[in-house]
Scaffold this active site. Structure first.
Site, PDB file in Angstrom:
ATOM      1  N   CYS A 132       0.853  -1.202   0.000  1.00 56.31           N
ATOM      2  CA  CYS A 132       0.000   0.000   0.000  1.00 56.31           C
ATOM      3  C   CYS A 132       0.885   1.248   0.000  1.00 56.31           C
ATOM      4  CB  CYS A 132      -0.911   0.005   1.235  1.00 56.31           C
ATOM      5  SG  CYS A 132      -1.896   1.527   1.304  1.00 56.31           S
ATOM      6  N   GLY A 267     -10.342  -4.826 -10.589  1.00 58.58           N
ATOM      7  CA  GLY A 267     -10.613  -3.872  -9.520  1.00 58.58           C
ATOM      8  C   GLY A 267     -11.235  -2.599 -10.034  1.00 58.58           C
TER       9      GLY A 267
END
Ligand code: SIN
Length: 317
Positions: A132, A267
């Site tokens: 991330c 996604g």
């Protein structure tokens, strides 16, 4: 002709088809499958869960860019207690393999999360988010270092026999080195790519379009980057790798499979077309029929490789 077989193996997991709903692009995990039949997915990856609840980063947390989207979400989630109590049962009730994504801010937190997820029922796998870009510790900071990736994966796999997948960042010089470290740490599968660090500026207000200046770029703009990372990683490590990043069409998904992906992540495409997984799966089946493949596994790794010699002639040096 019989319909082509869409089932794939991704490491120890057998998926009914190669499409895996990527973490963080559908609420805690169930938003997309509220719209379409969940069984059209091979697996679902939950939003990344941390030990404690998190609010995430200040807004604005998303910004549109040409051919992509920036996010600086910052891992908002209700924490592992609420995940276990409220979210996991809802995800499991969809009847699709559930992979639980975890992120710690220390090795100990990764260890704690692995032990907590290990004791849950109906967990197909654990995704270790070492990628991330929107947090100051853990995340991409860990995943940019082979040594720290190895240590985090060792911490996780010391607590669980479940299938562990390391989700890697493309924001590194050599993704193969990081992938090898993750496998050495006990990961059984890899997943590429998380988002690319990016920024966009509102020129009238002369400020970033995101609340924390930079974020992670996803969407069609990053498909070629994801593909190159997937190809390099699958070829060099021989690991079962999920390829994702910028898949918005059957062709985009097939490119990952042909380049060697065991499965494909979907996604950001669902932000534009919530039914994207349905259309992509139909397109893959149609391609297999047109090309007379009996099974999707026949196309995996079928990429023709050129033999270009990239070394410079001596007189050019
Ligand atoms: C976020 O919550 O910031 C996005 C998740 C990620 O990039 O791993």
């Amino acid at each position: 002709m019989k319909s082509p077989d869409l089932a794939v193996h991704w490491g120890p997991l057998r998926l009914s088809n190669p499409l895996v709903l990527s973490s963080g692009t559908h609420g805690m995990g169930e938003d997309g499958p509220r719209l379409f039949p969940p069984e059209i997915l091979g697996a679902i990856v939950s939003k990344t869960v941390t030990v404690d609840p998190r609010e995430g980063n200040p807004p604005p947390r998303v910004a549109e860019t040409p051919c992509g989207m920036l996010n600086s979400i910052g891992l908002p989630n209700p924490g592992i207690d609420a995940y276990e109590r409220d979210v996991h049962p809802r995800l499991v009730s969809l009847g699709v393999p559930v992979i639980v994504s975890i992120a710690g801010f220390t090795r100990d937190e990764y260890r704690t999360l692995a032990a907590r997820v290990d004791r849950l029922e109906s967990v197909a796998g654990i995704e270790v988010n070492v990628s991330c870009p929107n947090v100051e510790r853990g995340g991409m900071v860990a995943g940019a270092s082979p040594g720290e990736t190895l240590a985090v994966l060792e911490a996780v796999t010391g607590e669980t026999d479940r299938a562990v997948v390391a989700k890697l960042t493309p924001n590194v010089t050599d993704i193969v080195e990081i992938g090898q470290a993750a496998m050495e740490g006990g990961a059984r599968m890899l997943s590429v790519i998380n988002t690319l660090v990016g920024m966009s500026v509102d020129v009238d207000r002369r400020c970033s379009n995101l609340g924390v200046m930079t974020g992670g770029l996803s969407g069609p703009a990053i498909h070629p980057v994801g593909l190159a990372n997937l190809w390099k990683l699958a070829k060099a490590t021989g690991a079962p790798v999920l390829g994702g990043g910028g898949v918005v069409s059957a062709e985009g998904a097939l490119a990952y499979l042909i380049a060697g992906a065991s499965a494909v992540g979907i996604g950001t495409a669902t932000f534009v077309d919530p039914f994207a997984p349905v259309h992509i799966l139909e397109g893959i089946a149609d391609y297999l029929e047109r090309h007379e493949f009996a099974s999707v596994t026949e196309v995996i790794g079928s990429l023709a490789e050129t033999q270009a010699d990239l070394s410079f002639p001596e007189e050019a040096c």
